[in-house]
Design a protein around this motif. Structure first.
Motif, short mmCIF file in Angstrom:
data_model
loop_
_atom_site.label_atom_id
_atom_site.label_comp_id
_atom_site.label_asym_id
_atom_site.label_seq_id
_atom_site.Cartn_x
_atom_site.Cartn_y
_atom_site.Cartn_z
N ARG A 258 0.87 -1.18 0.00
CA ARG A 258 0.00 0.00 0.00
C ARG A 258 0.90 1.22 0.00
O ARG A 258 1.66 1.45 0.95
CB ARG A 258 -0.89 0.00 1.24
CG ARG A 258 -1.94 1.07 1.22
CD ARG A 258 -2.97 0.81 2.31
NE ARG A 258 -4.05 1.74 2.20
CZ ARG A 258 -4.19 2.80 3.01
NH1 ARG A 258 -3.32 3.03 3.95
NH2 ARG A 258 -5.21 3.61 2.85
N GLN B 200 1.70 5.51 -1.52
CA GLN B 200 1.15 6.81 -1.86
C GLN B 200 2.25 7.56 -2.61
O GLN B 200 3.42 7.54 -2.21
CB GLN B 200 0.77 7.56 -0.59
CG GLN B 200 -0.07 8.75 -0.78
CD GLN B 200 -0.59 9.29 0.55
OE1 GLN B 200 -0.13 8.90 1.61
NE2 GLN B 200 -1.54 10.18 0.49
N LEU C 56 -0.30 15.10 -4.06
CA LEU C 56 -0.23 13.85 -3.31
C LEU C 56 -1.38 12.95 -3.74
O LEU C 56 -2.54 13.35 -3.68
CB LEU C 56 -0.32 14.16 -1.81
CG LEU C 56 0.08 13.09 -0.83
CD1 LEU C 56 1.54 12.70 -1.02
CD2 LEU C 56 -0.14 13.57 0.58
N SER C 57 -1.04 11.75 -4.18
CA SER C 57 -2.08 10.82 -4.63
C SER C 57 -2.77 10.17 -3.44
O SER C 57 -2.24 10.16 -2.33
CB SER C 57 -1.48 9.75 -5.54
OG SER C 57 -0.77 8.80 -4.77
N ALA C 58 -3.91 9.60 -3.70
CA ALA C 58 -4.58 8.80 -2.67
C ALA C 58 -3.82 7.49 -2.51
O ALA C 58 -3.20 7.01 -3.46
CB ALA C 58 -6.02 8.53 -3.09
N PRO C 59 -3.83 6.89 -1.33
CA PRO C 59 -3.15 5.60 -1.16
C PRO C 59 -3.76 4.55 -2.08
O PRO C 59 -4.97 4.52 -2.29
CB PRO C 59 -3.40 5.26 0.31
CG PRO C 59 -3.74 6.54 0.97
CD PRO C 59 -4.41 7.38 -0.08
#
Length: 199
Positions: free
Chosen positions: A149, A151, A162-165
């Motif tokens: 997982r 990001q 910043l991307s979503a996880p």
């Protein structure tokens, strides 16, 4: 501590004129980390600092410091000993120094380019994201402390995105995972809890 210093710096007269630039943050953290190391109280972290700002050593008036025409990318790393590094196009921390660095060097053809006395190959944003996903996938498969997982963050002249996880796809369904040392696959356990080896 660092947040208080940034807020104090940004409240200088006139407020909002002075911004903390990446090179300044790098310099402050370098001295803080080295000072703590000398006091035998190190901060057990490695810091990566990325941003856009005026070139190091070049004076730019405060009112145009954040103008993209006077900005260039900055990437630096400071380890727990206060050792500053700011000359590379990529850095790794922790176990990534062992698992990710060789993959990054391969992706940028660093060794080949240095043998030709030229700089490593620059990657596009899409290529860099793909390489980062590949590196994190390998690390999540090889290292028990690394998760699949992740990001992603991108720093450019417009700011930080910043991307979503998200989870990286992993492939565990290989024939070799279902075989024992003799090269035969296992069946379900029998009534006594023993596995039967099938040719």
């Amino acid at each position: 501590m660092f947040t208080e210093m940034v807020e104090e710096h940004e409240q200088m007269d006139p407020p909002g004129t002075y911004k903390v630039l990446p090179g300044q943050a790098f310099s402050v953290l370098k001295h803080v980390m080295y000072n703590r190391r000398c006091q035998q109280k190190p901060i057990w972290n490695t810091f990566l600092i990325a941003g856009f700002g005026p070139p190091a050593g070049k004076h730019v008036p405060p009112h145009i410091q954040c103008d993209s025409a006077y900005s260039e990318p900055f990437l630096g790393m400071i380890d727990m000993h206060g050792t500053p590094l700011s000359t590379s196009n990529y850095y790794t921390t922790g176990l990534g120094n062992y698992a990710a660095l060789p993959l990054l060097r391969q992706a940028t053809k660093e060794v080949e380019m240095f043998r030709k006395n030229s700089l490593p190959q620059a990657l596009t944003c899409e290529e860099a994201q793909q390489v980062a996903c590949d590196v994190m996938r390998v690390m999540s498969l090889r290292l028990e402390r690394c998760s699949n997982r992740v990001q992603m963050a991108r720093v450019d002249a417009d700011g930080v995105a910043l991307s979503a996880p998200f989870r990286l796809e992993q492939e565990w369904d290989f024939d070799g995972f279902h075989m024992n040392e003799d090269g035969c696959s296992f069946q379900e356990p029998d009534d006594h809890g023993r596995y039967r080896c099938v040719g």
